[in-house]
Motif scaffolding. Structure first.
Motif, PDB file in Angstrom:
ATOM      1  N   SER A  21      -8.433  16.737  -2.548  1.00 60.99           N
ATOM      2  CA  SER A  21      -9.264  16.116  -1.516  1.00 60.99           C
ATOM      3  C   SER A  21      -9.263  14.608  -1.701  1.00 60.99           C
ATOM      4  N   CYS A  22      -9.393  13.899  -0.601  1.00 65.85           N
ATOM      5  CA  CYS A  22      -9.454  12.441  -0.636  1.00 65.85           C
ATOM      6  C   CYS A  22     -10.505  11.989   0.362  1.00 65.85           C
ATOM      7  N   VAL A  23     -11.553  11.371  -0.140  1.00 60.72           N
ATOM      8  CA  VAL A  23     -12.630  10.877   0.715  1.00 60.72           C
ATOM      9  C   VAL A  23     -12.493   9.364   0.856  1.00 60.72           C
ATOM     10  N   THR A  24     -12.590   8.885   2.089  1.00 60.13           N
ATOM     11  CA  THR A  24     -12.500   7.447   2.335  1.00 60.13           C
ATOM     12  C   THR A  24     -13.885   6.890   2.665  1.00 60.13           C
ATOM     13  N   SER A  25     -14.062   5.621   2.372  1.00 55.38           N
ATOM     14  CA  SER A  25     -15.368   4.998   2.615  1.00 55.38           C
ATOM     15  C   SER A  25     -15.488   4.443   4.022  1.00 55.38           C
ATOM     16  N   GLY A  26     -14.401   4.502   4.797  1.00 53.75           N
ATOM     17  CA  GLY A  26     -14.423   3.978   6.148  1.00 53.75           C
ATOM     18  C   GLY A  26     -13.334   4.591   6.995  1.00 53.75           C
ATOM     19  N   ARG A  27     -13.212   4.084   8.212  1.00 55.28           N
ATOM     20  CA  ARG A  27     -12.226   4.624   9.149  1.00 55.28           C
ATOM     21  C   ARG A  27     -10.816   4.210   8.751  1.00 55.28           C
ATOM     22  N   THR A  28      -9.924   5.190   8.799  1.00 53.40           N
ATOM     23  CA  THR A  28      -8.511   4.918   8.548  1.00 53.40           C
ATOM     24  C   THR A  28      -7.678   5.616   9.601  1.00 53.40           C
ATOM     25  N   TYR A  29      -6.422   5.302   9.651  1.00 54.59           N
ATOM     26  CA  TYR A  29      -5.531   5.906  10.641  1.00 54.59           C
ATOM     27  C   TYR A  29      -4.607   6.892   9.963  1.00 54.59           C
ATOM     28  N   ALA A  30      -3.313   6.725  10.044  1.00 58.85           N
ATOM     29  CA  ALA A  30      -2.445   7.696   9.380  1.00 58.85           C
ATOM     30  C   ALA A  30      -2.764   7.741   7.888  1.00 58.85           C
ATOM     31  N   MET A  31      -2.768   8.970   7.356  1.00 61.04           N
ATOM     32  CA  MET A  31      -3.021   9.137   5.922  1.00 61.04           C
ATOM     33  C   MET A  31      -1.921   9.993   5.326  1.00 61.04           C
ATOM     34  N   ALA A  32      -1.771   9.863   4.026  1.00 61.30           N
ATOM     35  CA  ALA A  32      -0.670  10.568   3.387  1.00 61.30           C
ATOM     36  C   ALA A  32      -1.002  10.851   1.930  1.00 61.30           C
ATOM     37  N   TRP A  33      -0.257  11.800   1.396  1.00 60.21           N
ATOM     38  CA  TRP A  33      -0.245  12.067  -0.029  1.00 60.21           C
ATOM     39  C   TRP A  33       1.144  11.702  -0.557  1.00 60.21           C
ATOM     40  N   PHE A  34       1.151  10.901  -1.599  1.00 63.01           N
ATOM     41  CA  PHE A  34       2.371  10.574  -2.325  1.00 63.01           C
ATOM     42  C   PHE A  34       2.258  11.189  -3.723  1.00 63.01           C
ATOM     43  N   ARG A  35       3.387  11.295  -4.394  1.00 63.74           N
ATOM     44  CA  ARG A  35       3.347  11.720  -5.788  1.00 63.74           C
ATOM     45  C   ARG A  35       4.375  10.930  -6.592  1.00 63.74           C
ATOM     46  N   GLN A  36       4.060  10.799  -7.865  1.00 64.20           N
ATOM     47  CA  GLN A  36       4.946  10.063  -8.751  1.00 64.20           C
ATOM     48  C   GLN A  36       5.030  10.783 -10.090  1.00 64.20           C
ATOM     49  N   ALA A  37       6.225  11.238 -10.409  1.00 59.70           N
ATOM     50  CA  ALA A  37       6.485  11.873 -11.697  1.00 59.70           C
ATOM     51  C   ALA A  37       6.984  10.809 -12.669  1.00 59.70           C
ATOM     52  N   PRO A  38       6.858  11.056 -13.971  1.00 59.76           N
ATOM     53  CA  PRO A  38       7.313  10.071 -14.961  1.00 59.76           C
ATOM     54  C   PRO A  38       8.773   9.695 -14.751  1.00 59.76           C
ATOM     55  N   GLY A  39       9.034   8.392 -14.709  1.00 60.28           N
ATOM     56  CA  GLY A  39      10.391   7.910 -14.560  1.00 60.28           C
ATOM     57  C   GLY A  39      10.942   7.959 -13.152  1.00 60.28           C
ATOM     58  N   ARG A  40      10.107   8.323 -12.198  1.00 62.84           N
ATOM     59  CA  ARG A  40      10.576   8.441 -10.820  1.00 62.84           C
ATOM     60  C   ARG A  40       9.742   7.546  -9.908  1.00 62.84           C
ATOM     61  N   GLU A  41      10.274   7.236  -8.757  1.00 59.27           N
ATOM     62  CA  GLU A  41       9.555   6.418  -7.789  1.00 59.27           C
ATOM     63  C   GLU A  41       8.484   7.248  -7.084  1.00 59.27           C
ATOM     64  N   ARG A  42       7.469   6.546  -6.593  1.00 56.54           N
ATOM     65  CA  ARG A  42       6.441   7.209  -5.808  1.00 56.54           C
ATOM     66  C   ARG A  42       7.054   7.637  -4.466  1.00 56.54           C
ATOM     67  N   ALA A  43       6.823   8.881  -4.090  1.00 61.45           N
ATOM     68  CA  ALA A  43       7.465   9.429  -2.898  1.00 61.45           C
ATOM     69  C   ALA A  43       6.453  10.137  -2.011  1.00 61.45           C
ATOM     70  N   LEU A  44       6.709  10.067  -0.713  1.00 60.30           N
ATOM     71  CA  LEU A  44       5.835  10.719   0.258  1.00 60.30           C
ATOM     72  C   LEU A  44       5.974  12.232   0.181  1.00 60.30           C
ATOM     73  N   VAL A  45       4.851  12.900   0.106  1.00 53.56           N
ATOM     74  CA  VAL A  45       4.822  14.362   0.083  1.00 53.56           C
ATOM     75  C   VAL A  45       4.456  14.910   1.459  1.00 53.56           C
ATOM     76  N   ALA A  46       3.373  14.360   2.032  1.00 52.22           N
ATOM     77  CA  ALA A  46       2.896  14.834   3.327  1.00 52.22           C
ATOM     78  C   ALA A  46       2.090  13.736   3.985  1.00 52.22           C
ATOM     79  N   GLY A  47       2.086  13.730   5.317  1.00 51.47           N
ATOM     80  CA  GLY A  47       1.314  12.744   6.053  1.00 51.47           C
ATOM     81  C   GLY A  47       0.698  13.361   7.283  1.00 51.47           C
ATOM     82  N   ILE A  48      -0.344  12.721   7.796  1.00 58.42           N
ATOM     83  CA  ILE A  48      -1.037  13.230   8.979  1.00 58.42           C
ATOM     84  C   ILE A  48      -1.606  12.067   9.772  1.00 58.42           C
ATOM     85  N   ARG A  49      -1.445  12.135  11.075  1.00 61.60           N
ATOM     86  CA  ARG A  49      -1.997  11.118  11.956  1.00 61.60           C
ATOM     87  C   ARG A  49      -3.465  11.398  12.199  1.00 61.60           C
ATOM     88  N   ARG A  50      -4.181  10.364  12.584  1.00 61.21           N
ATOM     89  CA  ARG A  50      -5.593  10.527  12.867  1.00 61.21           C
ATOM     90  C   ARG A  50      -5.810  11.161  14.244  1.00 61.21           C
TER      91      ARG A  50
END
Length: 122
Positions: A21-50
């Motif tokens: 879960s991710c709670v925001t303190s204010g209004r945002t638009y597109a949101m996403a989950w990224f992940r980063q494993a050791p030694g790897r770049e941060r990568a987009l996992v999933a996204g959703i429009r508002r």
């Protein structure tokens, strides 16, 4: 400045499920989950429009992960099923301040959470 606070990570076995879960303190638009494993770049996992709840998934998680959001609660979720050891990473929630398009580049997201560790054992 909008704050993002993630929760729900942990240590599970392969095949188990977790919900982030991710709670925001204010209004945002597109949101996403990224992940980063050791030694790897941060990568987009999933996204959703508002506005339309249009979603995007990386090929590696299609059919296993589901992103959703509750705008009234300023919350975005990532339901992760059939977890695999290769899903092990720090998962970050990200949000765009004014654009409602899902993009893959980290530089396009103005707000970030602190990250939550997900560890999947085999």
């Amino acid at each position: 400045q909008v704050q993002l606070v993630e929760s729900g990570g942990g240590l599970v076995q392969a095949g188990d499920s977790l919900r982030l879960s991710c709670v925001t303190s204010g209004r945002t638009y597109a949101m996403a989950w990224f992940r980063q494993a050791p030694g790897r770049e941060r990568a987009l996992v999933a996204g959703i429009r508002r506005s339309t709840s249009i979603t995007y998934y990386a090929d590696s998680v299609k059919g296993r992960f589901t992103i959703s959001r509750d705008n009234a609660k300023n919350t975005v979720y990532l339901q992760m099923n059939s977890l695999k050891p290769e899903d092990t990473a720090v998962y970050y929630c990200a949000a765009r301040a004014s654009m409602d398009w899902i993009v893959t580049g980290t530089e396009s997201y103005e707000y970030w959470g602190q990250g939550t560790q997900v560890t999947v054992s085999s």
